[in-house]
Design a protein around this motif. Structure first.
Motif, mmCIF file in Angstrom:
data_model
loop_
_atom_site.group_PDB
_atom_site.id
_atom_site.type_symbol
_atom_site.label_atom_id
_atom_site.label_comp_id
_atom_site.label_asym_id
_atom_site.label_seq_id
_atom_site.Cartn_x
_atom_site.Cartn_y
_atom_site.Cartn_z
ATOM 1 N N LEU A 213 0.877 -1.063 -0.470
ATOM 2 C CA LEU A 213 0.437 -0.350 0.043
ATOM 3 C C LEU A 213 1.123 0.954 0.008
ATOM 4 O O LEU A 213 0.741 2.224 -0.540
ATOM 5 C CB LEU A 213 -0.476 0.042 1.159
ATOM 6 C CG LEU A 213 -2.137 -0.868 1.295
ATOM 7 C CD1 LEU A 213 -2.502 -0.915 2.620
ATOM 8 C CD2 LEU A 213 -2.981 -0.306 0.252
ATOM 9 N N ALA A 214 2.129 1.383 1.127
ATOM 10 C CA ALA A 214 2.693 2.631 0.820
ATOM 11 C C ALA A 214 3.985 2.698 -0.418
ATOM 12 O O ALA A 214 3.550 4.200 -0.877
ATOM 13 C CB ALA A 214 3.911 1.966 1.999
ATOM 14 N N ILE A 215 3.786 2.118 -0.919
ATOM 15 C CA ILE A 215 5.364 2.086 -2.045
ATOM 16 C C ILE A 215 4.140 2.097 -3.595
ATOM 17 O O ILE A 215 4.592 3.203 -4.211
ATOM 18 C CB ILE A 215 6.312 0.579 -2.316
ATOM 19 C CG1 ILE A 215 6.788 0.733 -0.916
ATOM 20 C CG2 ILE A 215 7.050 0.649 -3.437
ATOM 21 C CD1 ILE A 215 7.681 -0.420 -0.492
ATOM 22 N N VAL A 216 3.568 1.175 -3.830
ATOM 23 C CA VAL A 216 3.063 0.395 -4.815
ATOM 24 C C VAL A 216 2.089 1.563 -5.630
ATOM 25 O O VAL A 216 1.633 2.496 -5.818
ATOM 26 C CB VAL A 216 2.659 -0.711 -5.105
ATOM 27 C CG1 VAL A 216 1.563 -0.416 -6.553
ATOM 28 C CG2 VAL A 216 3.646 -1.248 -5.322
ATOM 29 N N CYS A 217 0.955 1.479 -3.904
ATOM 30 C CA CYS A 217 -0.630 2.568 -4.208
ATOM 31 C C CYS A 217 -0.010 3.369 -4.016
ATOM 32 O O CYS A 217 -0.692 4.743 -4.619
ATOM 33 C CB CYS A 217 -1.489 1.726 -3.018
ATOM 34 S SG CYS A 217 -1.485 0.074 -3.481
ATOM 35 N N THR A 218 0.564 4.156 -2.965
ATOM 36 C CA THR A 218 0.558 5.533 -2.442
ATOM 37 C C THR A 218 2.100 6.363 -2.532
ATOM 38 O O THR A 218 2.041 7.135 -3.951
ATOM 39 C CB THR A 218 1.126 5.292 -1.384
ATOM 40 O OG1 THR A 218 -0.123 4.691 -0.329
ATOM 41 C CG2 THR A 218 0.882 6.832 -0.709
ATOM 42 N N GLY A 219 3.252 5.859 -2.182
ATOM 43 C CA GLY A 219 4.357 6.029 -2.870
ATOM 44 C C GLY A 219 4.536 6.488 -4.947
ATOM 45 O O GLY A 219 4.742 7.594 -5.310
ATOM 46 N N PHE A 220 3.391 5.929 -5.506
ATOM 47 C CA PHE A 220 3.535 6.038 -7.248
ATOM 48 C C PHE A 220 2.968 6.523 -7.105
ATOM 49 O O PHE A 220 2.231 7.390 -8.304
ATOM 50 C CB PHE A 220 3.502 4.345 -7.713
ATOM 51 C CG PHE A 220 3.556 4.844 -9.046
ATOM 52 C CD1 PHE A 220 4.621 4.632 -10.244
ATOM 53 C CD2 PHE A 220 2.215 3.924 -9.444
ATOM 54 C CE1 PHE A 220 4.319 5.257 -11.597
ATOM 55 C CE2 PHE A 220 2.256 3.923 -11.206
ATOM 56 C CZ PHE A 220 3.290 4.267 -11.742
ATOM 57 N N GLY A 221 1.488 5.715 -6.974
ATOM 58 C CA GLY A 221 0.200 5.771 -7.136
ATOM 59 C C GLY A 221 -0.134 7.605 -6.796
ATOM 60 O O GLY A 221 -0.936 8.754 -7.872
ATOM 61 N N TYR A 222 -0.446 7.342 -5.286
ATOM 62 C CA TYR A 222 -1.093 9.619 -5.373
ATOM 63 C C TYR A 222 -0.120 10.518 -5.658
ATOM 64 O O TYR A 222 -0.831 11.154 -5.866
ATOM 65 C CB TYR A 222 -1.410 8.789 -3.508
ATOM 66 C CG TYR A 222 -2.973 8.467 -3.275
ATOM 67 C CD1 TYR A 222 -3.816 9.850 -3.176
ATOM 68 C CD2 TYR A 222 -2.675 7.733 -3.219
ATOM 69 C CE1 TYR A 222 -5.168 9.138 -2.879
ATOM 70 C CE2 TYR A 222 -3.876 7.062 -2.713
ATOM 71 C CZ TYR A 222 -5.242 7.984 -2.602
ATOM 72 O OH TYR A 222 -6.386 7.631 -2.132
ATOM 73 N N THR A 223 1.144 9.876 -4.971
ATOM 74 C CA THR A 223 2.314 11.212 -5.645
ATOM 75 C C THR A 223 2.295 11.343 -7.281
ATOM 76 O O THR A 223 2.042 12.611 -7.098
ATOM 77 C CB THR A 223 3.156 10.919 -4.488
ATOM 78 O OG1 THR A 223 3.811 9.874 -4.075
ATOM 79 C CG2 THR A 223 4.651 11.842 -5.183
ATOM 80 N N LEU A 224 2.612 10.886 -7.781
ATOM 81 C CA LEU A 224 2.241 11.028 -9.476
ATOM 82 C C LEU A 224 0.834 11.696 -10.014
ATOM 83 O O LEU A 224 1.417 11.851 -11.274
ATOM 84 C CB LEU A 224 2.642 10.049 -10.298
ATOM 85 C CG LEU A 224 4.708 9.682 -10.362
ATOM 86 C CD1 LEU A 224 4.800 8.622 -10.352
ATOM 87 C CD2 LEU A 224 5.562 10.940 -9.307
ATOM 88 N N GLN A 225 -0.089 11.438 -9.826
ATOM 89 C CA GLN A 225 -1.241 11.616 -10.440
ATOM 90 C C GLN A 225 -1.352 13.241 -9.792
ATOM 91 O O GLN A 225 -2.241 13.333 -11.536
ATOM 92 C CB GLN A 225 -2.695 11.396 -9.513
ATOM 93 C CG GLN A 225 -4.270 11.865 -9.865
ATOM 94 C CD GLN A 225 -5.234 10.913 -9.313
ATOM 95 O OE1 GLN A 225 -5.263 9.851 -8.314
ATOM 96 N NE2 GLN A 225 -6.001 12.069 -9.926
ATOM 97 N N PRO A 226 -0.871 13.335 -9.548
ATOM 98 C CA PRO A 226 -0.881 15.171 -9.662
ATOM 99 C C PRO A 226 0.097 15.706 -10.662
ATOM 100 O O PRO A 226 0.103 16.674 -12.168
ATOM 101 C CB PRO A 226 -0.767 16.020 -8.039
ATOM 102 C CG PRO A 226 -1.039 15.494 -7.268
ATOM 103 C CD PRO A 226 -0.666 13.672 -8.082
#
Length: 294
Positions: A213-226
Motif C-alpha cells: 500500500l505504501a510503495i505501490v499504491c501510495t508512493g507511486f499512485g497518489y504522488t504521481l497523479q498530480p
C-alpha cells in the motif's frame, strides 16, 4: 511531458491505485481503518521525503496549505472507502466511488455555468452504463449503508479531481503530491489517536500489505497523479478513473475470489470504450484541455 505520456502515466497510476481496494480489504481483517491509513501514508511520506528531500527544503506556505487541502480531501475519500470495504466487495466499492466519472463534468459545468460538451456527456454516459453493469448482480442492484458511503465518497472524489486540476497548474506537481500523502497520513494518525488504539503491523502478512500500500499504491499512485494531471484536463482524468473499477474487479477476482460475470465483462468493455471515445470525436478533447487548464 507530452499529453500522451501524461495519459499513459495517469493510466499506470490509476491501475496501481486500484490494487489498494484489495490490499485495504485484506488489511482490515486484522487492523483498524485509521491505523492502517496512518501507517500506510506516513511510511510512504517518509520514503518520499528521503528521495526528494531537496525539493521539499524550500516549500512555501501557500504550497503547504494546498498540500494540506488536497490531503484533507483524500483523507475523506480514503476514510469513506475503508468504511465501505467493511461491508461491500472491493470491486463494488471501486465502482461506486468512480461515479466521480459523472460528477466531474456536472460539477465543472456548474462552476463554469454552461452545459458540458456533448462528447463529454456521451463518454460519461457510456462509462456509467459500464459501471452499472459491473455493479449489478444478476440484473438486480442492491444498495446498503456501505454502498451509500461509497457514493458520497464519489462526490468528494470528484471535488478532489477538480481541485487537483486547479492546484497542480500552480505548484510543483510532484511536491504537491508528496505533501498530500504526508497530510493524509497526519490526519489519519489523529483519527487513530482519537478513535482507535494505534499500533505498528505485528505480522509478516500485515507488513507485506502495508508495504504494498505504501510503495505501490501510495508512493507511486497518489504522488504521481498530480504530475500526470497537470498535463491533461479534469474531465479526461475522470474518464481514466474508469480503469480503477475494472482492474479492482479483476484483482478482486484473482486475490479475493470475487466473481466476474458476463454482465461485468460487458461493463469492462464499455468502460474502456468510454476512455477511447474522445480520441475519435474531433475537437472535443482539445477544448476540454483548454477548459481544464485554469
Amino acid at each position: 511531458m507530452s499529453e500522451k505520456r501524461a495519459e499513459l502515466l495517469l493510466a499506470c497510476v490509476i491501475i496501481a491505485r486500484s490494487t489498494s481496494f484489495v490490499f485495504n480489504k485484506l488489511g482490515l481483517g486484522t487492523m483498524t481503518a485509521f491505523n492502517l491509513l496512518a501507517v500506510r501514508f506516513l511510511l510512504a511520506f517518509a520514503l518520499l521525503a528521503l528521495v526528494f528531500y531537496r525539493k521539499l527544503r524550500h516549500v512555501g506556505r501557500r504550497t503547504l496549505l494546498r498540500g494540506a487541502l488536497l490531503g484533507g480531501l483524500f483523507f475523506l475519500i480514503m476514510s469513506g472507502e475503508m468504511f465501505s470495504l467493511r461491508t461491500v466487495d472491493s470491486g463494488t466499492v471501486s465502482l461506486l466511488e468512480n461515479m466521480a466519472i459523472l460528477f466531474v463534468p456536472l460539477l465543472e459545468s456548474a462552476i463554469s455555468r454552461r452545459l458540458p460538451r456533448p462528447a463529454t456527456l456521451l463518454s460519461a454516459a457510456v462509462a456509467l452504463v459500464g459501471v452499472a453493469l459491473l455493479t449489478s448482480a444478476g440484473g438486480a442492484f442492491r444498495i446498503g449503508v456501505g454502498a451509500c458511503i461509497a457514493l458520497c465518497t464519489a462526490l468528494v472524489y470528484a471535488c478532489a479531481i477538480i481541485t487537483t486540476d486547479r492546484l497542480s497548474h500552480r505548484d510543483d506537481a510532484l511536491v504537491l503530491g508528496i505533501l498530500q500523502v504526508g497530510f493524509l497520513g497526519f490526519y489519519a494518525l489523529i483519527g487513530a489517536l482519537l478513535f482507535e488504539s494505534p499500533r505498528l503491523p505485528q505480522t509478516g502478512s500485515e507488513w507485506g500489505i502495508v508495504l504494498m500500500l505504501a510503495i505501490v499504491c501510495t508512493g507511486f499512485g497518489y504522488t504521481l497523479q498530480p504530475v500526470a494531471q497537470s498535463h491533461t484536463s479534469a474531465q479526461r482524468v475522470s474518464l481514466f478513473c474508469a480503469l480503477s473499477p475494472m482492474f479492482a474487479a479483476i484483482f478482486g477476482a484473482l486475490l479475493l475470489k470475487e466473481k466476474i460475470t458476463v454482465w461485468s465483462g460487458l461493463g469492462m468493455l464499455l468502460i474502456l470504450g468510454s476512455i477511447l471515445l474522445p480520441h475519435f470525436l474531433k475537437g472535443d478533447k482539445r477544448h476540454d484541455i483548454q477548459d481544464g487548464s485554469v
